[in-house]
Design a protein around this motif. Structure first.
Motif, PDB file in Angstrom:
ATOM      1  N   ARG A  38       0.836  -1.203   0.000  1.00 25.33           N
ATOM      2  CA  ARG A  38       0.000   0.000   0.000  1.00 25.33           C
ATOM      3  C   ARG A  38       0.872   1.254   0.000  1.00 25.33           C
ATOM      4  O   ARG A  38       0.625   2.209  -0.755  1.00 25.33           O
ATOM      5  CB  ARG A  38      -0.922  -0.010   1.211  1.00 25.33           C
ATOM      6  N   GLN A  39       1.879   1.243   0.886  1.00 28.62           N
ATOM      7  CA  GLN A  39       2.788   2.391   0.895  1.00 28.62           C
ATOM      8  C   GLN A  39       3.610   2.455  -0.395  1.00 28.62           C
ATOM      9  O   GLN A  39       3.906   3.535  -0.888  1.00 28.62           O
ATOM     10  CB  GLN A  39       3.715   2.298   2.105  1.00 28.62           C
ATOM     11  N   TYR A  40       3.963   1.300  -0.933  1.00 27.36           N
ATOM     12  CA  TYR A  40       4.709   1.295  -2.187  1.00 27.36           C
ATOM     13  C   TYR A  40       3.876   1.931  -3.313  1.00 27.36           C
ATOM     14  O   TYR A  40       4.407   2.686  -4.153  1.00 27.36           O
ATOM     15  CB  TYR A  40       5.086  -0.128  -2.563  1.00 27.36           C
ATOM     16  N   GLN A  41       2.581   1.614  -3.325  1.00 26.33           N
ATOM     17  CA  GLN A  41       1.720   2.192  -4.363  1.00 26.33           C
ATOM     18  C   GLN A  41       1.624   3.713  -4.228  1.00 26.33           C
ATOM     19  O   GLN A  41       1.622   4.436  -5.232  1.00 26.33           O
ATOM     20  CB  GLN A  41       0.324   1.572  -4.283  1.00 26.33           C
ATOM     21  N   LEU A  42       1.504   4.212  -2.979  1.00 26.70           N
ATOM     22  CA  LEU A  42       1.480   5.668  -2.787  1.00 26.70           C
ATOM     23  C   LEU A  42       2.777   6.305  -3.260  1.00 26.70           C
ATOM     24  O   LEU A  42       2.776   7.378  -3.872  1.00 26.70           O
ATOM     25  CB  LEU A  42       1.227   5.990  -1.316  1.00 26.70           C
ATOM     26  N   ALA A  43       3.908   5.638  -2.978  1.00 22.71           N
ATOM     27  CA  ALA A  43       5.195   6.164  -3.444  1.00 22.71           C
ATOM     28  C   ALA A  43       5.268   6.146  -4.971  1.00 22.71           C
ATOM     29  O   ALA A  43       5.786   7.087  -5.594  1.00 22.71           O
ATOM     30  CB  ALA A  43       6.332   5.347  -2.833  1.00 22.71           C
ATOM     31  N   ILE A  44       4.738   5.077  -5.572  1.00 23.24           N
ATOM     32  CA  ILE A  44       4.732   4.995  -7.041  1.00 23.24           C
ATOM     33  C   ILE A  44       3.873   6.110  -7.636  1.00 23.24           C
ATOM     34  O   ILE A  44       4.234   6.733  -8.649  1.00 23.24           O
ATOM     35  CB  ILE A  44       4.227   3.614  -7.489  1.00 23.24           C
ATOM     36  N   ILE A  45       2.722   6.405  -7.002  1.00 19.18           N
ATOM     37  CA  ILE A  45       1.839   7.467  -7.493  1.00 19.18           C
ATOM     38  C   ILE A  45       2.542   8.822  -7.425  1.00 19.18           C
ATOM     39  O   ILE A  45       2.481   9.628  -8.375  1.00 19.18           O
ATOM     40  CB  ILE A  45       0.530   7.473  -6.683  1.00 19.18           C
ATOM     41  N   LEU A  46       3.242   9.096  -6.315  1.00 18.66           N
ATOM     42  CA  LEU A  46       3.984  10.351  -6.204  1.00 18.66           C
ATOM     43  C   LEU A  46       5.090  10.424  -7.247  1.00 18.66           C
ATOM     44  O   LEU A  46       5.351  11.490  -7.831  1.00 18.66           O
ATOM     45  CB  LEU A  46       4.569  10.490  -4.798  1.00 18.66           C
ATOM     46  N   PHE A  47       5.761   9.291  -7.494  1.00 20.98           N
ATOM     47  CA  PHE A  47       6.817   9.265  -8.509  1.00 20.98           C
ATOM     48  C   PHE A  47       6.236   9.530  -9.902  1.00 20.98           C
ATOM     49  O   PHE A  47       6.845  10.254 -10.709  1.00 20.98           O
ATOM     50  CB  PHE A  47       7.527   7.912  -8.465  1.00 20.98           C
ATOM     51  N   LEU A  48       5.071   8.933 -10.187  1.00 21.36           N
ATOM     52  CA  LEU A  48       4.443   9.152 -11.492  1.00 21.36           C
ATOM     53  C   LEU A  48       4.057  10.610 -11.679  1.00 21.36           C
ATOM     54  O   LEU A  48       4.191  11.167 -12.778  1.00 21.36           O
ATOM     55  CB  LEU A  48       3.217   8.248 -11.639  1.00 21.36           C
ATOM     56  N   TRP A  49       3.555  11.249 -10.615  1.00 19.44           N
ATOM     57  CA  TRP A  49       3.195  12.665 -10.729  1.00 19.44           C
ATOM     58  C   TRP A  49       4.430  13.533 -10.968  1.00 19.44           C
ATOM     59  O   TRP A  49       4.399  14.469 -11.785  1.00 19.44           O
ATOM     60  CB  TRP A  49       2.467  13.118  -9.472  1.00 19.44           C
ATOM     61  N   ALA A  50       5.536  13.217 -10.258  1.00 21.62           N
ATOM     62  CA  ALA A  50       6.777  13.965 -10.489  1.00 21.62           C
ATOM     63  C   ALA A  50       7.280  13.756 -11.912  1.00 21.62           C
ATOM     64  O   ALA A  50       7.764  14.694 -12.561  1.00 21.62           O
ATOM     65  CB  ALA A  50       7.826  13.544  -9.470  1.00 21.62           C
ATOM     66  N   ALA A  51       7.174  12.520 -12.411  1.00 20.49           N
ATOM     67  CA  ALA A  51       7.609  12.246 -13.782  1.00 20.49           C
ATOM     68  C   ALA A  51       6.739  12.996 -14.792  1.00 20.49           C
ATOM     69  O   ALA A  51       7.239  13.521 -15.795  1.00 20.49           O
ATOM     70  CB  ALA A  51       7.556  10.741 -14.052  1.00 20.49           C
ATOM     71  N   ALA A  52       5.437  13.061 -14.520  1.00 23.17           N
ATOM     72  CA  ALA A  52       4.539  13.798 -15.416  1.00 23.17           C
ATOM     73  C   ALA A  52       4.872  15.281 -15.419  1.00 23.17           C
ATOM     74  O   ALA A  52       4.878  15.939 -16.475  1.00 23.17           O
ATOM     75  CB  ALA A  52       3.087  13.578 -14.992  1.00 23.17           C
ATOM     76  N   PHE A  53       5.195  15.828 -14.245  1.00 26.01           N
ATOM     77  CA  PHE A  53       5.561  17.246 -14.162  1.00 26.01           C
ATOM     78  C   PHE A  53       6.865  17.506 -14.914  1.00 26.01           C
ATOM     79  O   PHE A  53       7.003  18.518 -15.617  1.00 26.01           O
ATOM     80  CB  PHE A  53       5.689  17.644 -12.697  1.00 26.01           C
ATOM     81  N   LEU A  54       7.822  16.596 -14.806  1.00 28.33           N
ATOM     82  CA  LEU A  54       9.093  16.764 -15.506  1.00 28.33           C
ATOM     83  C   LEU A  54       8.891  16.668 -17.017  1.00 28.33           C
ATOM     84  O   LEU A  54       9.505  17.431 -17.794  1.00 28.33           O
ATOM     85  CB  LEU A  54      10.077  15.703 -15.025  1.00 28.33           C
TER      86      LEU A  54
END
Length: 453
Positions: A38-54
């Motif tokens: 569950r925590q891994y998925q939240l971390a993945i979601i934050l990483f995806l948002w950062a990647a989208a912003f980049l």
């Protein structure tokens, strides 16, 4: 939903809703606190948002350059492109999250991608709602539509629609056989918003299609457009009434009684509506016609249900009631055709040859740009009389564009006459008066001597 499980009072509904939201909140806290996927998925979601912003920072310049080169696209497609470019981060996040979610469904357990699927669904729903809301022109209605649809999409993604629907359905007001619930009102509001948007788009498409049809006169185009508007918006009104649960039979009786009462107070409004229909049907006035009504001279900009918009040469827009166009005398300068004859009166000296004056006047008026010549539109000049100080003439000429003004063309013709008469030595006289001072008569002298004695 099972009717036996529905609470009987609003207090029970509120308690059930509070318990449901509390449970969902506890589950969310547990998802964040408990170690594991569950925590891994939240971390993945934050990483995806950062990647989208980049990705937006890296590609925004190229997308803008590509968008500027789309000069041949229609306006509606360019508007959609602008809205998408304003949400590049969200677009990239939807693409990345859905791609990763579909891959994880194939290679691992569904529970390890559950949160990613929820956020991907919410992001896609928010993107679609943001784009669809641009179809609503009214800013307030747009915000209502946007937030209500976002809330609804969030409830669907979290699985809370049944609980919320049960709560809102229980908040109701009973008036005889009529039962109005909060859920019914929300459904009606959303349905009315969607139908109004569709009705506006349908009316606009019908109006554009009618304008492109050269076989239909402008007045009939307006009449058909108004008829389509009445049908579409009337259908929206009837659908909204049925959605709320009102009995149309009772409304028909009530509206008839109210109509008789307010009819006397709306005589002018009804008269203007009927006059507008008559104007559209008899085609006496249509958009683009040049008319004179009293002191108002201009061209018709639009035909409304209650008034006609007339724009004058000085930029003023007069809203003339339709009834005035039916009951008063109206000069339509372009009813059957757009050719208008203008008369100019002038005078010359008795010493000038009238044959030369007439030829010079006709020759000079032909040099003015908007004046027509040839055939039945050939300018003519006639003697109208012998005045006290001048020989009087009338110069008659034709134009085909009265919407461009009459005063300016008269001024240009007068100026052309002035220049031509100066070149030919023809004089334009003005009234002259002689004042003679007579000396005293003999009788007056004798009276003066008697007065001295």
């Amino acid at each position: 939903m099972n009717q036996d499980l529905l609470p009987e009072t609003i207090s029970e509904l509120y308690a059930n809703m509070t318990a449901a939201f509390s449970l969902q909140f506890q589950n969310l806290v547990e998802l964040i606190v408990t170690p594991g996927w569950r925590q891994y998925q939240l971390a993945i979601i934050l990483f995806l948002w950062a990647a989208a912003f980049l990705l937006r920072l890296l590609t925004q310049g190229r997308w803008e350059a590509w968008a500027r080169s789309r000069t041949g696209w229609p306006k509606w497609r360019l508007r959609i492109l602008i809205q998408v470019m304003r949400r590049l981060t969200l677009v990239y996040f939807v693409i990345l999250s859905w791609g990763l979610y579909l891959i994880m469904l194939q290679i691992t357990w569904p529970s390890r991608s559950y949160l990613i699927g929820i956020f991907a669904t919410l992001a896609a729903a928010w993107l679609v709602i943001a784009l669809l809301s641009r179809l609503v022109r009214n800013r307030t209605l747009r915000q209502i539509f946007k937030w209500s649809m976002w809330i609804y999409a969030t409830l669907i993604a979290l699985g809370l629609t049944d609980d919320v629907a049960g709560f809102l359905d229980g908040v109701a007001i009973a008036i005889g056989d009529l039962n109005i619930s909060a859920l019914g009102i929300l459904k009606a509001v959303l349905l009315i918003g969607v139908l109004l948007t569709l009705a506006r788009l349908g009316t606009g498409a019908a109006e554009r299609g009618l304008k492109n049809n050269d076989d239909i006169s402008p007045s009939m185009q307006v009449l058909l457009t108004k008829g389509i508007q009445v049908l579409l918006y009337g259908a929206v009104f009837m659908t909204a009434i049925r959605t709320l649960g009102f009995d149309l039979t009772g409304i028909a009786l009530l509206s008839g009684a109210i109509g008789v009462g307010i009819g006397f107070g709306l005589q002018k409004v009804v008269s203007n509506l009927i006059s507008g229909i008559i104007i559209l049907m008899d085609r006496s006035i249509k958009p683009g016609d040049v008319i004179s009504l009293g002191d108002t001279f201009g061209w018709i900009n639009a035909l409304g249900a209650r008034y006609v918009s007339v724009v004058t040469r000085d930029g003023r827009e007069y809203l003339i009631p339709n009834e005035d166009l039916i009951t008063n005398q109206v000069v339509n300068w372009s009813h059957s055709d757009r050719f208008v004859r203008l008369d100019l009166d002038f005078g010359t000296s008795y010493d000038d040859d009238p044959h030369q004056v007439r030829a010079t006047a006709v020759r000079s008026v032909k040099t003015v740009g908007r004046v027509l010549s040839g055939g039945q539109h050939e300018p003519v000049c006639h003697i109208t009389g012998f005045g006290d100080s001048s020989v009087d003439y009338v110069l008659r000429f034709w134009i085909s564009d009265p919407n461009k003004g009459l005063t300016n063309i008269r001024g240009n013709v007068f100026l052309a006459l002035w220049d031509a008469f100066k070149a030919e030595g023809i004089s334009i006289p003005f009234p002259q008066r002689e004042v003679r001072v007579l000396g005293p008569s003999e009788g007056d002298t004798e009276v003066q001597h008697l007065a001295k004695d």
